[in-house]
Design a protein around this motif. Structure first.
Motif, mmCIF file in Angstrom:
data_model
loop_
_atom_site.group_PDB
_atom_site.id
_atom_site.type_symbol
_atom_site.label_atom_id
_atom_site.label_comp_id
_atom_site.label_asym_id
_atom_site.label_seq_id
_atom_site.Cartn_x
_atom_site.Cartn_y
_atom_site.Cartn_z
ATOM 1 N N ARG A 183 -0.028 -18.534 3.713
ATOM 2 C CA ARG A 183 0.235 -19.157 5.015
ATOM 3 C C ARG A 183 1.316 -18.421 5.803
ATOM 4 O O ARG A 183 1.645 -18.809 6.921
ATOM 5 C CB ARG A 183 0.681 -20.615 4.816
ATOM 6 C CG ARG A 183 -0.419 -21.581 4.448
ATOM 7 C CD ARG A 183 -1.364 -21.837 5.610
ATOM 8 N NE ARG A 183 -0.636 -22.199 6.824
ATOM 9 C CZ ARG A 183 -1.087 -21.969 8.053
ATOM 10 N NH1 ARG A 183 -2.235 -21.337 8.230
ATOM 11 N NH2 ARG A 183 -0.383 -22.357 9.105
ATOM 12 N N PRO A 217 4.450 -21.435 12.576
ATOM 13 C CA PRO A 217 4.356 -20.194 11.814
ATOM 14 C C PRO A 217 5.448 -20.107 10.752
ATOM 15 O O PRO A 217 6.554 -20.616 10.927
ATOM 16 C CB PRO A 217 4.529 -19.109 12.876
ATOM 17 C CG PRO A 217 5.345 -19.763 13.942
ATOM 18 C CD PRO A 217 4.937 -21.205 13.954
ATOM 19 N N ASP A 263 10.311 -24.999 15.470
ATOM 20 C CA ASP A 263 9.210 -24.157 15.935
ATOM 21 C C ASP A 263 8.748 -23.158 14.886
ATOM 22 O O ASP A 263 7.566 -22.811 14.822
ATOM 23 C CB ASP A 263 9.638 -23.392 17.198
ATOM 24 C CG ASP A 263 10.060 -24.326 18.311
ATOM 25 O OD1 ASP A 263 9.251 -25.194 18.687
ATOM 26 O OD2 ASP A 263 11.202 -24.186 18.803
ATOM 27 N N LEU A 287 5.127 -16.882 16.636
ATOM 28 C CA LEU A 287 4.618 -17.981 17.470
ATOM 29 C C LEU A 287 3.369 -17.569 18.220
ATOM 30 O O LEU A 287 2.426 -18.347 18.355
ATOM 31 C CB LEU A 287 5.726 -18.435 18.436
ATOM 32 C CG LEU A 287 6.850 -19.258 17.795
ATOM 33 C CD1 LEU A 287 8.072 -19.298 18.701
ATOM 34 C CD2 LEU A 287 6.371 -20.676 17.495
ATOM 35 N N GLU A 288 3.344 -16.342 18.708
ATOM 36 C CA GLU A 288 2.145 -15.853 19.385
ATOM 37 C C GLU A 288 0.961 -15.813 18.437
ATOM 38 O O GLU A 288 -0.153 -16.195 18.792
ATOM 39 C CB GLU A 288 2.408 -14.475 19.970
ATOM 40 C CG GLU A 288 3.348 -14.476 21.175
ATOM 41 C CD GLU A 288 3.556 -13.075 21.724
ATOM 42 O OE1 GLU A 288 3.106 -12.109 21.078
ATOM 43 O OE2 GLU A 288 4.164 -12.954 22.798
ATOM 44 N N GLN A 336 0.039 -28.248 12.658
ATOM 45 C CA GLN A 336 0.879 -28.219 13.857
ATOM 46 C C GLN A 336 1.174 -26.795 14.334
ATOM 47 O O GLN A 336 1.981 -26.606 15.237
ATOM 48 C CB GLN A 336 2.181 -28.969 13.582
ATOM 49 C CG GLN A 336 1.953 -30.442 13.272
ATOM 50 C CD GLN A 336 3.258 -31.213 13.105
ATOM 51 O OE1 GLN A 336 4.351 -30.662 13.164
ATOM 52 N NE2 GLN A 336 3.138 -32.518 12.895
ATOM 53 N N HIS A 337 0.499 -25.821 13.751
ATOM 54 C CA HIS A 337 0.641 -24.417 14.169
ATOM 55 C C HIS A 337 2.103 -23.965 14.140
ATOM 56 O O HIS A 337 2.602 -23.338 15.074
ATOM 57 C CB HIS A 337 0.057 -24.211 15.572
ATOM 58 C CG HIS A 337 -1.396 -24.578 15.669
ATOM 59 N ND1 HIS A 337 -2.402 -23.745 15.233
ATOM 60 C CD2 HIS A 337 -2.002 -25.709 16.133
ATOM 61 C CE1 HIS A 337 -3.573 -24.334 15.436
ATOM 62 N NE2 HIS A 337 -3.353 -25.522 15.965
ATOM 63 N N ALA A 374 0.490 -17.674 15.959
ATOM 64 C CA ALA A 374 0.072 -19.054 15.682
ATOM 65 C C ALA A 374 -0.567 -19.730 16.889
ATOM 66 O O ALA A 374 -1.012 -20.873 16.798
ATOM 67 C CB ALA A 374 1.282 -19.862 15.207
ATOM 68 N N GLY A 375 -0.565 -19.045 18.032
ATOM 69 C CA GLY A 375 -1.140 -19.640 19.238
ATOM 70 C C GLY A 375 -0.261 -20.675 19.881
ATOM 71 O O GLY A 375 -0.750 -21.528 20.644
ATOM 72 N N ARG A 376 1.055 -20.593 19.611
ATOM 73 C CA ARG A 376 1.994 -21.566 20.162
ATOM 74 C C ARG A 376 2.559 -21.084 21.482
ATOM 75 O O ARG A 376 2.883 -19.895 21.632
ATOM 76 C CB ARG A 376 3.151 -21.823 19.187
ATOM 77 C CG ARG A 376 2.765 -22.610 17.947
ATOM 78 C CD ARG A 376 2.746 -24.109 18.201
ATOM 79 N NE ARG A 376 4.050 -24.572 18.626
ATOM 80 C CZ ARG A 376 5.051 -24.843 17.815
ATOM 81 N NH1 ARG A 376 4.935 -24.637 16.512
ATOM 82 N NH2 ARG A 376 6.208 -25.301 18.292
ATOM 83 N N ARG A 403 0.056 -25.854 8.991
ATOM 84 C CA ARG A 403 -1.277 -25.467 9.463
ATOM 85 C C ARG A 403 -1.737 -26.377 10.596
ATOM 86 O O ARG A 403 -2.229 -25.902 11.623
ATOM 87 C CB ARG A 403 -2.270 -25.521 8.305
ATOM 88 C CG ARG A 403 -3.696 -25.148 8.703
ATOM 89 C CD ARG A 403 -4.588 -25.010 7.488
ATOM 90 N NE ARG A 403 -4.777 -26.272 6.797
ATOM 91 C CZ ARG A 403 -5.678 -27.202 7.142
ATOM 92 N NH1 ARG A 403 -6.473 -27.005 8.182
ATOM 93 N NH2 ARG A 403 -5.799 -28.307 6.437
ATOM 94 N N ALA A 426 2.948 -15.836 8.164
ATOM 95 C CA ALA A 426 2.462 -15.012 9.279
ATOM 96 C C ALA A 426 3.046 -13.614 9.240
ATOM 97 O O ALA A 426 2.331 -12.622 9.401
ATOM 98 C CB ALA A 426 2.800 -15.690 10.607
#
Length: 339
Positions: free
Chosen positions: A119, A91, A52, A331-332, A88-89, A334-336, A86, A121
């Motif tokens: 890249r 982070p 993740d 993760l947030e 697969q989002h 990255a929108g996951r 990038r 985060a």
């Protein structure tokens, strides 16, 4: 917000697996909460495995190789990894151990590391003095102590006049300077011990210096934790004359074993000196000199007994929970959504 009590995540660390010693990865893994599953780096896992979050340490080590062809292949693999992250989002979180690599790389390496930084985060800094741009990416999680690791190991009493350098011996760490400074100090009451694995060429220099001064001895290899505790416990003062010093696990090992240490005056060392309390970290400006070394011994002896260094905020379990929350925040960003 994600529920930190039930969100289980898998983190790929850009490190080799733990080996049960004081290596940074061992403490990171032992301090992680149960909600975190750790995986360890291979290029196959990075490019094809399931995880993740990618947590990067010392990024230059991912792409350096002794042969130019292999280094180019690793740089290509890094660009492929960044593309995967990038698409697969996934982070990227980076721990900033140093302000810059200790040994500079070529232009192609710099461009690859810049692409990785773009890249990234969130950046974990190990002390509050580390600059991060933009500041919104910065998360401060201190380097942990080693008291628990050493608690059951026998520790000798200190030997009066014993000065110790320990840790990896690399050009930027100034061991040759320490040898020359020590040899300029008169008196049979002082001894110098150099312990650690040297990089190419430095072992011969240390051996030659040792042959010219019977007060100097060395163990030029990696030592076990048990041996390390004996060496540090037996000294009166640790000296780390680094030419570059920002974060140091060796410094935290020294303080964890309740030994005073002499280090260059840098923003991070000054902050740590304020944190742990007086008469544990002695600072000097400029080049190390015989006068500085002798004067530090005198000040240290005059200080007498004092409370243990304050390291309460550096418990690895607390730091592991802070790292976990950082992963969730990444993760947030990255929108996951992790289930």
């Amino acid at each position: 917000m994600m529920n930190t009590g039930t969100t289980h995540i898998t983190v790929l660390q850009s490190l080799s697996p733990p080996d049960g010693t004081t290596r940074y990865v061992n403490q990171v893994v032992e301090g992680a909460p149960d909600a975190v599953t750790m995986r360890f780096f291979t290029w196959r896992t990075a490019l094809l495995g399931r995880y993740d979050v990618l947590h990067v340490h010392w990024p230059e080590l991912l792409i350096r190789a002794p042969r130019p062809v292999k280094a180019r292949l690793r740089r290509g693999a890094l660009y492929a990894l960044l593309l995967r992250a990038r698409l697969q989002h996934i982070p990227i979180v980076r721990t900033m151990h140093n302000l810059a690599p200790h040994e500079a790389g070529a232009g192609a390496e710099t461009r690859a590391l810049d692409a990785l930084d773009a890249r990234t985060a969130l950046v974990i800094r190990l002390n509050p003095t580390t600059p991060v741009e933009p500041e919104s990416r910065a998360v401060t999680i201190l380097h942990g102590h080693y008291r628990d690791r050493f608690s059951d190991m026998p520790r000798p009493d200190s030997i009066s006049g014993r000065i110790l350098y320990f840790g990896l011996i690399r050009p930027y760490k100034g061991v040759e300077t320490l040898l020359q400074v020590f040899r300029a100090l008169p008196g049979p009451d002082l001894t110098l011990r150099v312990v650690g694995r040297p990089s190419s060429g430095l072992g011969e220099i240390i051996t030659a210096e040792t042959a010219q001064d019977a007060r100097i001895s060395s163990v030029l290899r990696f030592v076990s934790d048990e041996e390390l505790v004996v060496e540090v416990g037996g000294c009166e003062l640790v000296v780390l004359p680094y030419r570059e010093m920002h974060n140091s696990g060796v410094l935290l090992v020294t303080l964890s074993l309740d030994r005073p240490v002499l280090v260059p005056s840098t923003p991070s060392n000054r902050a740590l000196a304020d944190e742990v309390g007086p008469d544990w970290i002695y600072l000097y400006d400029g080049e190390l000199t015989p006068e500085i070394l002798r004067g530090t011994l005198e000040r240290m002896r005059a200080a007498g007994s004092r409370p243990r260094p304050r390291l309460d905020d550096r418990d690895w379990n607390t730091l592991g929970l802070q790292s976990y929350r950082t992963y969730l925040r990444a993760l947030e960003l990255a929108g996951r959504s992790i289930r």
